[in-house]
Design a protein around this motif. Sequence first.
Motif, PDB file in Angstrom:
ATOM      1  N   UNK A 219       0.821  -1.215   0.000  1.00  0.00           N
ATOM      2  CA  UNK A 219       0.000   0.000   0.000  1.00  0.00           C
ATOM      3  C   UNK A 219       0.848   1.256   0.000  1.00  0.00           C
ATOM      4  N   UNK A 220       0.367   2.252  -0.730  1.00  0.00           N
ATOM      5  CA  UNK A 220       0.983   3.582  -0.717  1.00  0.00           C
ATOM      6  C   UNK A 220       0.034   4.470   0.071  1.00  0.00           C
ATOM      7  N   UNK A 221       0.303   4.650   1.347  1.00  0.00           N
ATOM      8  CA  UNK A 221      -0.591   5.437   2.192  1.00  0.00           C
ATOM      9  C   UNK A 221      -1.692   4.589   2.798  1.00  0.00           C
ATOM     10  N   UNK A 222      -2.605   5.248   3.536  1.00  0.00           N
ATOM     11  CA  UNK A 222      -3.711   4.519   4.161  1.00  0.00           C
ATOM     12  C   UNK A 222      -4.643   3.922   3.112  1.00  0.00           C
ATOM     13  N   UNK A 223      -5.260   2.800   3.446  1.00  0.00           N
ATOM     14  CA  UNK A 223      -6.097   2.093   2.478  1.00  0.00           C
ATOM     15  C   UNK A 223      -7.557   2.539   2.548  1.00  0.00           C
ATOM     16  N   UNK A 224      -8.071   2.766   3.739  1.00  0.00           N
ATOM     17  CA  UNK A 224      -9.486   3.098   3.887  1.00  0.00           C
ATOM     18  C   UNK A 224      -9.765   4.557   3.527  1.00  0.00           C
ATOM     19  N   UNK A 225     -10.953   4.816   2.999  1.00  0.00           N
ATOM     20  CA  UNK A 225     -11.344   6.190   2.643  1.00  0.00           C
ATOM     21  C   UNK A 225     -11.459   7.082   3.881  1.00  0.00           C
TER      22      UNK A 225
END
Length: 198
Positions: free
Chosen positions: A85-91
């Motif tokens: 992942x590049x950064x957080x996954x959840x919106x």
Amino acid sequence: MKIDFEKMGGLVPAIIQDAQTSKVLMLGYMNEEAYNKTMETKLVTFFSRSKQRLWTKGEESGNFLKLVSIASDCDNDALLVKANPVGPVCHTGADTCWNETNEANIQFLSYLQDFIEKRYKEMPEGSYTTSLFKKGLNRMAQKVGEEAVETVIEATNGTDDRLIYEASDMIYHLIVLLTSKGLRIDDLAKELKTRHKC
């Protein structure tokens, strides 16, 4: 790999797992077109049921999922997608869609050894790991010993930060040594498990 897209009306669930930590990040759905685009671009792409179109994770936020591998389950109707992942996954801004923290853990050592094994096979020039393999078993073993001594010194007379730094060097060089012998860090975990009494 055969995937049965027809069983559930053209969609299959895709469980997204962090390739480095093994943490489950999210669940999405892929149709054949999303699967093909994922394989082509190496960015995880879904079929959005709400938008009724292909949706590459991160296309708006920049928080992409970089594909590492895809495996189909035994019935060929569900996918396990390993990604970085590049950064957080959840919106919502959380690391995962279950609001869990996703950070480096002991499973990273297995991921690291996969990388070291790749170095061992390819032997790219300019790589420190390659230089260790080329110097041979005795030098690799010596480096483990040197790093172990430095770890002990930091444990008895140093700081916690330096202890972590030197212990990390020791573990890295141990994994290089194990790789040269055709062994895995997982073999150590198995041995320790046999010694552990519940």
